[in-house]
Every structure is written in C-alpha cells, then in structure tokens.
Scaffold this active site. Structure first.
Site, PDB file in Angstrom:
ATOM      1  N   LYS A  45     -21.138 -47.549  43.574  1.00  7.52           N
ATOM      2  CA  LYS A  45     -19.662 -47.102  43.922  1.00  7.52           C
ATOM      3  C   LYS A  45     -19.822 -45.624  44.034  1.00  7.52           C
ATOM      4  O   LYS A  45     -19.262 -45.037  45.005  1.00  7.52           O
ATOM      5  CB  LYS A  45     -18.833 -47.429  42.572  1.00  7.52           C
ATOM      6  CG  LYS A  45     -17.505 -46.500  42.718  1.00  7.52           C
ATOM      7  CD  LYS A  45     -16.674 -47.048  41.680  1.00  7.52           C
ATOM      8  CE  LYS A  45     -16.660 -46.176  40.396  1.00  7.52           C
ATOM      9  NZ  LYS A  45     -16.094 -44.759  40.204  1.00  7.52           N
ATOM     10  N   ASN A  46     -20.398 -44.972  42.986  1.00 10.34           N
ATOM     11  CA  ASN A  46     -20.420 -43.388  43.109  1.00 10.34           C
ATOM     12  C   ASN A  46     -21.285 -42.689  44.198  1.00 10.34           C
ATOM     13  O   ASN A  46     -21.286 -41.666  44.316  1.00 10.34           O
ATOM     14  CB  ASN A  46     -20.592 -42.786  41.835  1.00 10.34           C
ATOM     15  CG  ASN A  46     -19.325 -43.089  40.820  1.00 10.34           C
ATOM     16  OD1 ASN A  46     -18.296 -43.439  41.397  1.00 10.34           O
ATOM     17  ND2 ASN A  46     -19.565 -43.099  39.493  1.00 10.34           N
ATOM     18  N   ARG A  67      -9.054 -40.323  41.851  1.00  6.63           N
ATOM     19  CA  ARG A  67      -9.264 -39.088  41.830  1.00  6.63           C
ATOM     20  C   ARG A  67     -10.456 -38.481  43.028  1.00  6.63           C
ATOM     21  O   ARG A  67     -10.237 -37.384  43.620  1.00  6.63           O
ATOM     22  CB  ARG A  67      -9.781 -38.360  40.709  1.00  6.63           C
ATOM     23  CG  ARG A  67      -8.899 -38.262  39.510  1.00  6.63           C
ATOM     24  CD  ARG A  67      -9.224 -37.688  38.285  1.00  6.63           C
ATOM     25  NE  ARG A  67     -10.023 -36.284  38.603  1.00  6.63           N
ATOM     26  CZ  ARG A  67      -9.334 -35.067  38.222  1.00  6.63           C
ATOM     27  NH1 ARG A  67      -8.019 -35.410  37.821  1.00  6.63           N
ATOM     28  NH2 ARG A  67      -9.667 -33.839  38.658  1.00  6.63           N
ATOM     29  N   CYS A 127      -4.988 -38.526  34.019  1.00  3.76           N
ATOM     30  CA  CYS A 127      -6.083 -39.355  34.386  1.00  3.76           C
ATOM     31  C   CYS A 127      -6.501 -40.131  33.181  1.00  3.76           C
ATOM     32  O   CYS A 127      -6.287 -39.612  31.986  1.00  3.76           O
ATOM     33  CB  CYS A 127      -7.367 -38.762  35.074  1.00  3.76           C
ATOM     34  SG  CYS A 127      -8.905 -39.606  34.737  1.00  3.76           S
ATOM     35  N   ARG A 146      -8.580 -33.377  33.442  1.00  2.00           N
ATOM     36  CA  ARG A 146      -9.881 -33.229  34.635  1.00  2.00           C
ATOM     37  C   ARG A 146      -9.149 -32.140  35.529  1.00  2.00           C
ATOM     38  O   ARG A 146      -8.446 -32.573  36.039  1.00  2.00           O
ATOM     39  CB  ARG A 146     -10.002 -34.540  34.993  1.00  2.00           C
ATOM     40  CG  ARG A 146     -11.109 -35.358  34.359  1.00  2.00           C
ATOM     41  CD  ARG A 146     -11.124 -36.862  34.909  1.00  2.00           C
ATOM     42  NE  ARG A 146     -12.228 -36.866  35.826  1.00  2.00           N
ATOM     43  CZ  ARG A 146     -12.376 -37.923  36.429  1.00  2.00           C
ATOM     44  NH1 ARG A 146     -11.638 -39.039  36.484  1.00  2.00           N
ATOM     45  NH2 ARG A 146     -13.425 -38.175  37.171  1.00  2.00           N
ATOM     46  N   ASP A 177     -20.656 -42.662  31.752  1.00  2.00           N
ATOM     47  CA  ASP A 177     -20.428 -43.966  32.268  1.00  2.00           C
ATOM     48  C   ASP A 177     -21.133 -45.085  31.511  1.00  2.00           C
ATOM     49  O   ASP A 177     -20.577 -46.183  31.756  1.00  2.00           O
ATOM     50  CB  ASP A 177     -20.540 -43.927  33.804  1.00  2.00           C
ATOM     51  CG  ASP A 177     -19.806 -43.203  34.462  1.00  2.00           C
ATOM     52  OD1 ASP A 177     -18.735 -42.602  34.088  1.00  2.00           O
ATOM     53  OD2 ASP A 177     -20.054 -42.912  35.618  1.00  2.00           O
ATOM     54  N   VAL A 206     -18.432 -35.326  27.814  1.00  2.00           N
ATOM     55  CA  VAL A 206     -17.931 -35.140  29.153  1.00  2.00           C
ATOM     56  C   VAL A 206     -16.559 -35.237  29.331  1.00  2.00           C
ATOM     57  O   VAL A 206     -15.744 -34.469  29.676  1.00  2.00           O
ATOM     58  CB  VAL A 206     -18.610 -35.927  30.220  1.00  2.00           C
ATOM     59  CG1 VAL A 206     -18.190 -35.667  31.715  1.00  2.00           C
ATOM     60  CG2 VAL A 206     -20.344 -35.667  30.056  1.00  2.00           C
ATOM     61  N   ARG A 251     -12.002 -51.815  39.830  1.00  2.00           N
ATOM     62  CA  ARG A 251     -12.209 -50.403  40.826  1.00  2.00           C
ATOM     63  C   ARG A 251     -13.586 -50.562  40.873  1.00  2.00           C
ATOM     64  O   ARG A 251     -13.950 -49.768  41.761  1.00  2.00           O
ATOM     65  CB  ARG A 251     -11.368 -49.196  39.989  1.00  2.00           C
ATOM     66  CG  ARG A 251     -10.195 -49.276  39.779  1.00  2.00           C
ATOM     67  CD  ARG A 251      -9.600 -48.055  39.123  1.00  2.00           C
ATOM     68  NE  ARG A 251     -10.228 -46.647  39.886  1.00  2.00           N
ATOM     69  CZ  ARG A 251     -10.301 -45.637  39.252  1.00  2.00           C
ATOM     70  NH1 ARG A 251      -9.586 -45.228  38.359  1.00  2.00           N
ATOM     71  NH2 ARG A 251     -10.964 -44.611  40.166  1.00  2.00           N
TER      72      ARG A 251
HETATM   73  N1  EPU Z   1     -14.624 -30.193  35.636  1.00  2.00           N
HETATM   74  C1  EPU Z   1     -13.885 -29.088  35.785  1.00  2.00           C
HETATM   75  N2  EPU Z   1     -13.327 -28.552  36.980  1.00  2.00           N
HETATM   76  C2  EPU Z   1     -13.463 -29.030  38.400  1.00  2.00           C
HETATM   77  C3  EPU Z   1     -14.250 -30.244  38.124  1.00  2.00           C
HETATM   78  C4  EPU Z   1     -14.897 -30.866  37.064  1.00  2.00           C
HETATM   79  O1  EPU Z   1     -13.524 -28.385  34.508  1.00  2.00           O
HETATM   80  O2  EPU Z   1     -13.180 -28.829  39.293  1.00  2.00           O
HETATM   81  C5  EPU Z   1     -15.012 -30.752  34.627  1.00  2.00           C
HETATM   82  C6  EPU Z   1     -14.225 -32.129  34.182  1.00  2.00           C
HETATM   83  O3  EPU Z   1     -12.921 -31.881  33.604  1.00  2.00           O
HETATM   84  C7  EPU Z   1     -15.229 -32.833  33.419  1.00  2.00           C
HETATM   85  C8  EPU Z   1     -16.510 -32.401  33.744  1.00  2.00           C
HETATM   86  O4  EPU Z   1     -16.305 -31.197  34.610  1.00  2.00           O
HETATM   87  O5  EPU Z   1     -15.030 -32.467  31.932  1.00  2.00           O
HETATM   88  C9  EPU Z   1     -17.311 -33.252  34.393  1.00  2.00           C
HETATM   89  O6  EPU Z   1     -16.534 -33.891  35.786  1.00  2.00           O
HETATM   90  P1  EPU Z   1     -17.178 -34.239  37.031  1.00  2.00           P
HETATM   91  O7  EPU Z   1     -16.510 -33.409  38.090  1.00  2.00           O
HETATM   92  O8  EPU Z   1     -18.722 -34.103  37.172  1.00  2.00           O
HETATM   93  O9  EPU Z   1     -16.829 -35.683  37.272  1.00  2.00           O
HETATM   94  P2  EPU Z   1     -16.286 -36.214  38.769  1.00  2.00           P
HETATM   95  O10 EPU Z   1     -17.164 -35.734  39.800  1.00  2.00           O
HETATM   96  O11 EPU Z   1     -14.788 -36.231  38.893  1.00  2.00           O
HETATM   97  C10 EPU Z   1     -17.974 -38.592  38.796  1.00  2.00           C
HETATM   98  C11 EPU Z   1     -17.817 -40.005  38.558  1.00  2.00           C
HETATM   99  C12 EPU Z   1     -17.574 -40.334  37.365  1.00  2.00           C
HETATM  100  C13 EPU Z   1     -18.540 -39.866  36.406  1.00  2.00           C
HETATM  101  C14 EPU Z   1     -18.415 -38.143  36.222  1.00  2.00           C
HETATM  102  C15 EPU Z   1     -19.711 -37.900  35.236  1.00  2.00           C
HETATM  103  C16 EPU Z   1     -17.519 -40.019  40.984  1.00  2.00           C
HETATM  104  C17 EPU Z   1     -16.647 -40.591  41.936  1.00  2.00           C
HETATM  105  N3  EPU Z   1     -16.927 -40.099  39.733  1.00  2.00           N
HETATM  106  O12 EPU Z   1     -16.845 -37.780  38.504  1.00  2.00           O
HETATM  107  O13 EPU Z   1     -17.416 -41.732  37.414  1.00  2.00           O
HETATM  108  O14 EPU Z   1     -18.018 -40.106  34.986  1.00  2.00           O
HETATM  109  O15 EPU Z   1     -19.003 -37.828  37.551  1.00  2.00           O
HETATM  110  O16 EPU Z   1     -20.886 -38.259  35.611  1.00  2.00           O
HETATM  111  O17 EPU Z   1     -18.639 -39.804  41.335  1.00  2.00           O
HETATM  112  C18 EPU Z   1     -16.672 -43.993  36.998  1.00  2.00           C
HETATM  113  O18 EPU Z   1     -17.384 -44.248  37.853  1.00  2.00           O
HETATM  114  O19 EPU Z   1     -16.103 -44.704  35.948  1.00  2.00           O
HETATM  115  C19 EPU Z   1     -16.343 -42.521  36.704  1.00  2.00           C
HETATM  116  C20 EPU Z   1     -15.352 -41.951  36.098  1.00  2.00           C
END
Ligand code: EPU
Length: 425
Positions: free
Chosen positions: A22-23, A92, A116, A121, A307, A329, A400
């Site tokens: 998925k990711n 998101r 969320c 986030r 995850d 996280v 999802r």
């Molecule tokens: N963060 C910020 N500012 C930002 C972006 C992120 O402070 O602009 C913080 C977030 O609040 C969080 C941390 O950084 O505390 C990590 O977030 P990250 O941005 O790495 O997560 P993401 O990119 O939104 C992806 C996966 C998630 C997975 C996380 C962590 C996708 C589409 N989603 O999310 O997947 O948990 O990385 O590995 O790639 C899932 O599949 O169930 C899922 C939630």
C-alpha cells in the site's frame, strides 16, 4: 458499517501470498502526475486507499483503470490542480499530489489534512520543503496553496524528522527542479527506495535513496514507465505475527527478510522459528506460551515499524513474561490496548507512550472497535488467539490497507467472516 467476525482457537497453517505494498503503490499513483502519457503499475492491491488516490487524481483530470492488480494512469488530460477536503479527509496520503502538481504545472491546492485516528499529525515539512525549492506556499481557508510560476530550483533541505511522505513529496518536486537538491535526514523506508528507483526509471536522477542524505539532480522532463510494486512488508509482518500468536506454521510468500530486519530479529529473540526460503519466510511456533517477551521501541526505518506495533502488542499477550512497548511515532497507536483489555489482556499504559504487556493471557472474545488500520488488524489477530467469538467493528479501517484479509486468513484455516450492511452501526 462493516465488521469481521472471528472464532478463535484455530492454529494458522499453510501458505499465504503477500499483496503489493500500500505505502509504495499510493506514491507511484501520485507520481504518475509527473508525466503525460500512460503509467502502468502491476501488483497494485485492491484496497480502499488505492481507490481514494485514484479518485484524487481523477478529480484533476487523470484517467485510471484498475483491473486484476494492474493499475493504469493516463495523466495527459490533467487540467485541475485541486485536491478537495472530501477526499483528503478520507486519506492523508492525498497530500502526495502536492509535489508533482507544483513540479509539473507550477500550482496546487490541497486541502490541509485534519484530525487523524493516529493523533496529532502536522504537515509543515511538506510546506517548508516546497518553500525551500522556491514555491510560494500558504495556508489559506484550509487549503495548502502552492505556486511556482517560474519553476522550482534545487536547494538543501533539512527535515526535523525523517518523515516518509514529506521525503517523497519533496523528491517529486525536486526531480523537475533546476539544479541540485539535497535532502538531509530523509526517510530510509524500503518504500522510499522503491519510489526513488521508480522515479529514476522515469528519467529522474536521484542518488543514495535509503540513506539519510538523498541527492537529486533536476531534469527537464520525465517519461511514463511500467512497474511492478514491491510486496507489502507490513502485511507480511502481520501474517508472521498472527501465525506466531496462534501457534501456527505458515509460509508467507513475498515476505522480504531485509525489509523486516528488526522485526525478525525480535521474533527470533522471542523464540519464534523463522526459516527463509526463496521468495518468502516460513514461521513456526508449537506453543506461544513457550515464547519469551521482548521490549520494542518504534522508530523510523531501520527501527521497529510503528505499523507493526499493535500486532506485537497482541503477540506479547500470548507469550511468557513482560514486554515494554515504547511508541515514539504516533501517540494514539497504543489506544488498541483499551480494546485488548476488554478481552482480558490487562495491559498497562504509562507515561503517555509506553505500555507493559504481561503474558501469557487467555483472551476471551467480545465486541471490539477497530481504532485504526493496524490496530484493527491486530484486533482480528487477537480474535484468532482468543477463546470464543470476537467481533471487530469498524472494519472499514482494515479494508483501507489489507487486500482480501478474511479470504487470506480463511485460507490459513481461520474461522473468519466479513459482514457489511447499512444497518450495522
Ligand atoms: N510530522 C510532522 N510534520 C510533517 C510530517 C510529519 O511533524 O510535516 C511528524 C508526524 O506528526 C509523525 C512523524 O512525523 O509524528 C512521522 O510521520 P511521517 O510523516 O513519517 O508519516 P507519514 O508519512 O504521514 C507514513 C505511512 C504511515 C506510517 C508512517 C510512519 C504512508 C502513506 N503512510 O505516514 O502508514 O505509519 O509513515 O512509518 O506511507 C499505515 O499504513 O497504517 C500508516 C499509517
């Protein structure tokens, strides 16, 4: 509303094939916006989040088709640059259209992602990354509005934290920028490496993806490609731990050991028998009560994946001893403990982001609510290990991200069914 109904007590046995990640797939669909022409993606899972990403880019004028795992995107007709609230609130990851739209068309308006299930986030890294590349970015009436009428230019970008989607968004913007971009403290997840390889096949020049310092030399334009999506390491990890928690013997086809490094290390330390074969991992446990507890602490890759944290929480309820989980996280990812406690897990959460799980516990089936995608999958796993019947409500969370979840588990001998009805609330 929908739910999974699980009758516990069966050991999982047999073979299961992992779907496309998925990711990884979600990002490749967004990246198809970087070029006109026809992008062809194979091994794309048929899950709700992919449907949402298709709706997002169709809203912009792209055409998509998803049939038997192959998703084609025609991004020739893109003439709108707005991702509306209705779609972004469902997922998101819709924010991933920001980078390609600004890079190719010089403009984008993406509804700011709001509340969320996983907690607070932010999206500041996405906005600041594009600003560093020369875009004008503002938050206006709930929309992230970005403009770069004269194009983007390479820059040195420092992330406070190695965010997965922010790294990917900036990568998509930088591949068409003038000059050189360096991303420091970039995310190192296997999906980020797959993404960079995909972009490079499209003609991008990205180096060192998978390290925390990624270098990108901008190019004039990209061309569409055909690509097969990598297997889903989180789905693989979920099946491996479900097999362990039920005292099973399962061959997980498509589980890639180097993507699951620390998870496998933890499982081996617990006493889980893991055997690598060409194309997958076989997991075998005679009696989960003979396994020993471990501590896990979630961190960006190569740390233990958040995850796979709720699934580890469930496994720890079945093994002997006490294990401490530290969730670094997402603050809400421990919430599943409350549902597990209704099944008899007796988990203590302390300090806001730590949980102590003492096992082995006899879980008893009841009605529980999936708090989010991974927490929901973990509750199904708990149902498999529990006595009696467990009903996991709000199953749409699980759909999802898991393709044919109940069919795959049934194939391993689980007694599980899925119900969906407008009458279910
Ligand atoms: N963060 C910020 N500012 C930002 C972006 C992120 O402070 O602009 C913080 C977030 O609040 C969080 C941390 O950084 O505390 C990590 O977030 P990250 O941005 O790495 O997560 P993401 O990119 O939104 C992806 C996966 C998630 C997975 C996380 C962590 C996708 C589409 N989603 O999310 O997947 O948990 O990385 O590995 O790639 C899932 O599949 O169930 C899922 C939630």
């Amino acid at each position: 509303m929908s739910r999974f109904i699980v009758e516990g007590g069966n050991r999982l046995r047999g073979e299961v094939r992992v779907s496309g990640a998925k990711n990884a797939a979600l990002k490749l669909v967004a990246a198809a916006l970087l070029t006109s022409g026809r992008t062809v993606l194979h091994n794309v899972p048929d899950i709700k989040d992919i449907g949402t990403m298709r709706a997002v880019i169709e809203e912009m004028g792209a055409r998509t088709e998803h049939d038997s795992g192959t998703l084609t995107v025609e991004a020739e007709g893109v003439d709108s640059f707005v991702a509306p609230y209705e779609l972004v609130r469902q997922m998101r990851a819709s924010i991933l259209v920001l980078g390609p739209l600004v890079a190719r068309f010089g403009q984008a308006e993406v509804s700011a992602p709001g509340g969320c299930d996983l907690g607070f986030r932010k999206f500041d890294f996405h906005m600041n990354g594009l600003r560093a590349l020369g875009a004008e970015v503002e938050l206006d009436h709930g929309f992230i509005k970005a403009r770069a009428p004269r194009g983007l230019r390479g820059a040195d970008i420092y992330f406070d934290y190695p965010s997965v989607t922010a790294t990917e968004n900036v990568m998509m913007a930088a591949v068409l920028a003038r000059g050189r971009t360096v991303i420091e403290n970039a995310a190192r997840e296997p999906e980020v490496v797959e993404f960079a390889n995909f972009l490079n096949r499209m003609g991008a020049r990205i180096r060192n993806a998978g390290s925390s310092r990624v270098e990108i030399e901008g190019v004039e334009e990209l061309h569409p490609v055909e690509h097969t999506v990598m297997p889903d390491r989180i789905e693989a990890g979920t099946f491996i731990m479900a097999a362990a928690a039920t005292g099973g013997d399962v061959r997980v086809v498509g589980a890639v050991p180097r993507h699951l490094g620390l998870t496998l290390d933890k499982l081996r330390a617990m006493g889980v028998e893991l055997e690598e074969f060409a194309g997958g991992i076989r997991v075998r446990v005679d009696d989960p009560r003979e396994l020993a507890a471990v501590d896990v602490s979630t961190l960006p890759f190569p740390g233990y994946a958040t995850d796979l944290q709720p699934q580890m929480m469930v496994l720890l309820t079945q093994v002997s001893g006490a294990g401490v989980i530290t969730e670094n996280v997402f603050e809400n990812r421990l919430r599943v403990a409350e549902e597990l406690n209704r099944m008899g897990a007796g988990i203590d959460v302390f300090g806001g982001h730590r949980a102590i799980v003492r096992g082995p516990k006899r879980l008893s089936g009841t009605i529980v609510q999936a708090p989010d995608l991974r927490g929901g999958a973990a509750l199904v796993m708990a149902g498999l290990a529990a006595e009696g019947v467990t009903t996991v409500d709000r199953a749409t969370h699980i759909l999802r991200g898991y393709e044919r979840f109940e069919a795959k588990l049934s194939g391993l001998g689980a007694a599980i069914s899925y119900e969906s009805s407008a009458a279910l609330v």
